[in-house]
Design an enzyme around this catalytic site. Structure first.
Site, PDB file in Angstrom:
ATOM      1  N   SER A  91      -1.594   7.104 -11.288  1.00 25.89           N
ATOM      2  CA  SER A  91      -1.816   6.471  -9.995  1.00 25.89           C
ATOM      3  C   SER A  91      -3.207   6.773  -9.456  1.00 25.89           C
ATOM      4  O   SER A  91      -3.737   7.879  -9.637  1.00 25.89           O
ATOM      5  CB  SER A  91      -0.768   6.962  -8.996  1.00 25.89           C
ATOM      6  OG  SER A  91      -1.087   6.568  -7.675  1.00 25.89           O
ATOM      7  N   GLU A 141      -3.764   7.381  -6.535  1.00 31.91           N
ATOM      8  CA  GLU A 141      -3.592   8.423  -5.527  1.00 31.91           C
ATOM      9  C   GLU A 141      -4.062   9.785  -6.042  1.00 31.91           C
ATOM     10  O   GLU A 141      -4.363  10.678  -5.256  1.00 31.91           O
ATOM     11  CB  GLU A 141      -2.128   8.509  -5.095  1.00 31.91           C
ATOM     12  CG  GLU A 141      -1.636   7.342  -4.264  1.00 31.91           C
ATOM     13  CD  GLU A 141      -2.136   7.398  -2.818  1.00 31.91           C
ATOM     14  OE1 GLU A 141      -2.423   8.510  -2.333  1.00 31.91           O
ATOM     15  OE2 GLU A 141      -2.240   6.343  -2.193  1.00 31.91           O
ATOM     16  N   TYR A 190       3.337  13.401  -4.166  1.00 29.32           N
ATOM     17  CA  TYR A 190       3.432  12.301  -5.127  1.00 29.32           C
ATOM     18  C   TYR A 190       2.232  12.307  -6.063  1.00 29.32           C
ATOM     19  O   TYR A 190       2.373  12.227  -7.293  1.00 29.32           O
ATOM     20  CB  TYR A 190       3.512  10.971  -4.378  1.00 29.32           C
ATOM     21  CG  TYR A 190       3.278   9.761  -5.252  1.00 29.32           C
ATOM     22  CD1 TYR A 190       4.250   9.329  -6.153  1.00 29.32           C
ATOM     23  CD2 TYR A 190       2.074   9.061  -5.198  1.00 29.32           C
ATOM     24  CE1 TYR A 190       4.026   8.230  -6.977  1.00 29.32           C
ATOM     25  CE2 TYR A 190       1.851   7.954  -6.005  1.00 29.32           C
ATOM     26  CZ  TYR A 190       2.827   7.543  -6.894  1.00 29.32           C
ATOM     27  OH  TYR A 190       2.594   6.468  -7.700  1.00 29.32           O
TER      28      TYR A 190
END
Length: 344
Positions: free
Chosen positions: A126, A128, A150
């Site tokens: 990801s 992120e 996450y």
């Protein structure tokens, strides 16, 4: 060819299953046992491709079930898409988020390592993981700086895939996907929250939408384009890490403005800001550099930002129209979280 998809009932899993079935794959997917059935995104595949689609009860927190499933199916490719993928929820439920993100990936890699078959592995990494601290284009060599449970769990899965690739010669590719959306996006994610609200406001069911940081900037693409990149990674001659993005960035405000303009409305008349929806550790700017994927995979996004927004709004306008009819017939009742416009 056989493929195993964890998280097949999610947005990406449903689009990937469609793609693989269209290419003649026998597709297997994992679903979790629960008191409610959550296959809405793949029901059309279940009904029309029953011979090519097989669902199995399994859980990323149960390594033995994953190992047994891999041994039973003997897939050619495994796509690990399952995760608790909502960033804000990961702050509220960090242990579960981390367990799913870490245990699932290493369990699958161990199953591949112990298998007699050469199985290719795709790990859904990801954007992120980067942290988004600076307004710069991010590529495969950019240093990670995760800012949520996450993101941290995704970095572990990313790194463990590289370790198994380098240590055991496993074909393990990491797809570092930047934000990708669609009409199948979960309704708690900001893009779908906006498009759904636009549809309901247009039909007089809802009056306002409450959002958080409008200045957060993201590189948004269409999920249907991005799953094609996943497949292309596993067809490449060698496994590697790949950034998948559009190379363009827009703010949440830009998304809201474009979404409301699709139905001829001004977003400023309907958007309310609440600190409730701000993250504890904000990721301000995410912009991907997909140069490597374009040059070596031949992949590029087919859907631009305005097409994506329009696609999502058009879908949710139709959904709201159906909802309005059901409300008129009193077949459903309005939920507490929406303001009903009594004048219409």
């Amino acid at each position: 060819m056989k493929a195993l998809i964890t998280g097949i009932t999610g947005q990406d899993g449903s689009y990937l299953a469609e793609l693989l079935i269209s290419k003649g794959y026998e597709v297997h997917g994992t679903i979790r046992r629960s008191s409610s059935i959550n296959t809405s995104r793949i029901n059309h595949l279940i009904s029309s491709h029953s011979k090519n689609l097989h669902l199995h009860y399994s859980d990323l927190l149960d390594p033995s079930s994953l190992s047994s499933l891999v041994n039973k199916i003997e897939p050619d490719e495994i796509y690990n898409l399952a995760a608790q993928s909502h960033v804000k929820v990961s702050f509220d439920n960090p242990i579960f988020t981390t367990q799913v993100g870490t245990l699932g990936s290493i369990s699958l890699l161990e199953a591949i390592r112990s298998s007699d078959k050469k199985i290719k592995f795709y790990q859904a990494s990801s954007s992120e993981m980067y942290g988004g601290g600076e307004p710069v284009a991010l590529n495969e060599n950019t240093v990670f700086s995760p800012k949520s449970p996450y993101a941290a769990s995704k970095q572990f899965a990313h790194e463990i895939s590289k370790i198994y690739r380098e240590s055991y010669g496993i074909f393990a590719s990491n797809g570092i996907l930047f934000n990708h959306e669609s009409p199948r996006r979960g309704e708690t994610f900001v893009t779908r929250k906006i498009s759904k609200a636009v549809g309901r406001i247009f039909h007089g069911i809802q009056e306002k939408i409450t959002l958080g940081n409008l200045d957060a900037s993201r590189d948004w693409g269409f999920a249907g384009d991005y799953v094609e990149a996943m497949w292309m990674m596993l067809q490449h001659e060698t496994s590697d890490d790949w950034v998948i993005a559009t190379g363009e960035t827009y703010t949440v405000k830009d998304f809201a403005k474009a979404a409301f303009e699709c139905v001829g409305l001004n977003y400023e008349d309907y958007v309310v800001i609440s600190e409730k929806y701000f993250r504890p550790n904000e990721v301000h700017h995410l912009l991907g550099d997909p140069s490597k994927a374009k040059a070596k995979l031949g992949w590029s996004p087919k859907t631009d930002f305005n097409e994506l927004v329009s696609m999502m709004v058009n879908h949710d306008v139709l959904e709201a129209e159906k909802e309005k009819e059901l409300l008129k017939l009193k077949l459903i009742t309005p939920t507490w979280e929406y303001h009903i416009n009594k004048s219409q």
